[in-house]
Each structure stands twice: as structure tokens, then as C-alpha cells.
Write an enzyme that holds these catalytic residues in place. Structure first.
Site, PDB file in Angstrom:
ATOM      1  N   ASP A  29       0.031  -7.670   1.681  1.00 59.23           N
ATOM      2  CA  ASP A  29       0.475  -6.275   1.719  1.00 59.23           C
ATOM      3  C   ASP A  29       1.997  -6.206   1.809  1.00 59.23           C
ATOM      4  OD1 ASP A  29       0.533  -3.540   1.833  1.00 59.23           O
ATOM      5  OD2 ASP A  29      -0.224  -3.383   3.896  1.00 59.23           O
ATOM      6  N   SER A  41       4.101   2.487   8.048  1.00 61.90           N
ATOM      7  CA  SER A  41       3.837   1.408   7.092  1.00 61.90           C
ATOM      8  C   SER A  41       5.110   0.963   6.395  1.00 61.90           C
ATOM      9  CB  SER A  41       2.866   1.887   6.017  1.00 61.90           C
ATOM     10  OG  SER A  41       1.584   2.044   6.530  1.00 61.90           O
ATOM     11  N   HIS A  83       0.819  -1.217   0.000  1.00 63.37           N
ATOM     12  CA  HIS A  83       0.000   0.000   0.000  1.00 63.37           C
ATOM     13  C   HIS A  83       0.851   1.265   0.000  1.00 63.37           C
ATOM     14  CE1 HIS A  83       0.311  -0.221   4.538  1.00 63.37           C
ATOM     15  NE2 HIS A  83       0.352   1.082   4.388  1.00 63.37           N
TER      16      HIS A  83
END
Length: 261
Positions: free
Chosen positions: A120, A213, A65
Site C-alpha cells: 500500500d 492515510s 489506496h
């Protein structure tokens, strides 16, 4: 729900936008300098976006992402505002998100029970190999499952406050407990799958957050997770965060690197 990314957002001077899903470090501490030599700072153009993990001189692992259209990375950074001669800047020649990650979920929407953020992860091929030094070192892929209850260390430059985001100059670390996936499944409306790990502090106050992230989750000294998504605001009691389970993707990672070297 939040991703642990700042989509095109976080620069040294501030924030332009916030993503539907975010992750940052709350309740942590300044990492000991150069203690996380595999930590990578991933930029879109000149703006910090995500963390990453150095796997070898040519490859960085991060979250799918965090996908953008113009990457560059810093290796061996500790403080964004300091001139650090040992840090290395590299451009990226190729970005390869996992083909089964559902990019459409990155569009802002109301979380749904069928939302599945599995797979992810993404590989970044460096245009020029990293120089492996005392402060820039790769970390190995895991060889066995992490043990529930393990103390895990997450690191990143994500927000240090859970609501009104504030971002540190210094790399942050936080100790989190590896929890049963059932704990995360009870806490989140979105799917929690076997390709994910659940980690946090059930008392609240410690978590990854917006801007973390793609960074590492190190359990008992072994890379086990990639910071992926979690609650908003960050650090809520009884709402742990979600991390990509790296072990499940060892084959894809190795084959993808070999095919693109």
C-alpha cells in the site's frame, strides 16, 4: 476495517462520502508548527484526501489506496484555514501506485480473511520541484528495521473523533507504540504481513483515522511507516493500526524515482 483515507470525501467544509477503510488521528495533539516539514496534504481536485511524505524536491510518497484521477498537493501546511505564505502548492505530473497493490479491495465489501492490503504505497511526481526551505524539507528513507517498543509519531489532518468524524484545521500528531505484528494479526480478520508494521496504544484512545492515510509514521526520528488501515471505529483497545513497512520497499521506491525523473 477502515482505510485511513477519505475517498473523494473530506473538504474544508465537510465530508461527502466515507471509504470502506479509513484512518485518522484520535487522542493526539496539535503538532508544533513546522515540526513535520515533510508532511504533505494530498488533494483530489480541491478536496483534501490523504497525507503524504516528501522524499525529495520532486517526489511525494503516499498510500496506494489514495489513488485518484486528479491530484494536487500542499507542502509546508499547518492550518488549512490560515493563509501561510511559506506553504507551497504543486500539481502532480505522474502517479505510480505499487504494481502489486490489489486495487479491487477498495470496493466496499465484507472483510475476508484472504484480504491482503500489502504494497500500500504510491509515488507522486511533482510537476514543479518543491523549494526546500526551513518549513518544507524531505525525509530520508529508512536504513534499518525499527525496534519493537519504539515510540512512533504519526501525523495528519484525519478525524479527531473515532465514530462521528470531525476533522481538525490544525495538523495533528499522536505518539504510538511499535508493536509485534502478532498483536495486529490477532486483532484483525484481514492478513497482516511482513510488509506491514503494527502500531498503536493497546489501552485505546490513540490512533490514526479517516483522512490520515498516506501520512508518515516516524519511529525514533526515522521514517518507518505509511499510514494504511486499521479498526473502525478508530482507537479501539487492543486493536492497533497497520502501516506500510517502508524499509521493505526502498529498492522499488528508488528505482521508480530514477526511472521517472
Amino acid at each position: 476495517m477502515r482505510f485511513l483515507i477519505l475517498f473523494l470525501a473530506l473538504s474544508l467544509g465537510g465530508i461527502d462520502a466515507a471509504p470502506p477503510v479509513q484512518s485518522r488521528i484520535v487522542g493526539g495533539f496539535n503538532c508544533e508548527k513546522n515540526s513535520q516539514p515533510w508532511q504533505v496534504a494530498v488533494y483530489r481536485f480541491t478536496k483534501y484526501q490523504c497525507g503524504g511524505i516528501l522524499l525529495n524536491a520532486n517526489w511525494v510518497l503516499t498510500a496506494a489506496h489514495c489513488h485518484n484521477d486528479k491530484y494536487q498537493v500542499w507542502l509546508g501546511k499547518n492550518n488549512f484555514l490560515e493563509d501561510e505564505p511559506s506553504a507551497q502548492h504543486r500539481l502532480v505530473s505522474k502517479a505510480i501506485p505499487h504494481p502489486d497493490f490489489n486495487m479491487s479491495l477498495l470496493n466496499e465489501h465484507t472483510p475476508q480473511p484472504e484480504d491482503d492490503y500489502s504494497n500500500d504505497l504510491m509515488l507522486l511526481r511533482l510537476k514543479k520541484p518543491a523549494d526546500i526551505t526551513d518549513v518544507v524539507k524531505p525525509i530520508d528513507l529508512p536504513t534499518e528495521e525499527p525496534k519493537l517498543g519504539s515510540t512512533c509519531l504519526a501525523s495528519g489532518w484525519g478525524s479527531i473523533t473515532p465514530v462521528k468524524y470531525e476533522y481538525p484545521d490544525e495538523l495533528q500528531c499522536v505518539n504510538l507504540k511499535l508493536l509485534p505484528n502478532e498483536d495486529c494479526a490477532k486483532a484483525h480478520i484481514e492478513k497482516v504481513t511482513d510488509d506491514m508494521l503494527c502500531a498503536g496504544d493497546m489501552d485505546g484512545g490513540k490512533d490514526t483515522c479517516a483522512g490520515d492515510s498516506g501520512g508518515p509514521l516516524i519511529c525514533d526520528g526515522v521514517l518507518q511507516g505509511i499510514t494504511s488501515w486499521g479498526p473502525s471505529p478508530c482507537g479501539k483497545p487492543n486493536v492497533p493500526g497497520i502501516y506500510t513497512r517502508v524499509l521493505n520497499f526502498n529498492t522499488w521506491i528508488r528505482e521508480t524515482m530514477a526511472e521517472n525523473d
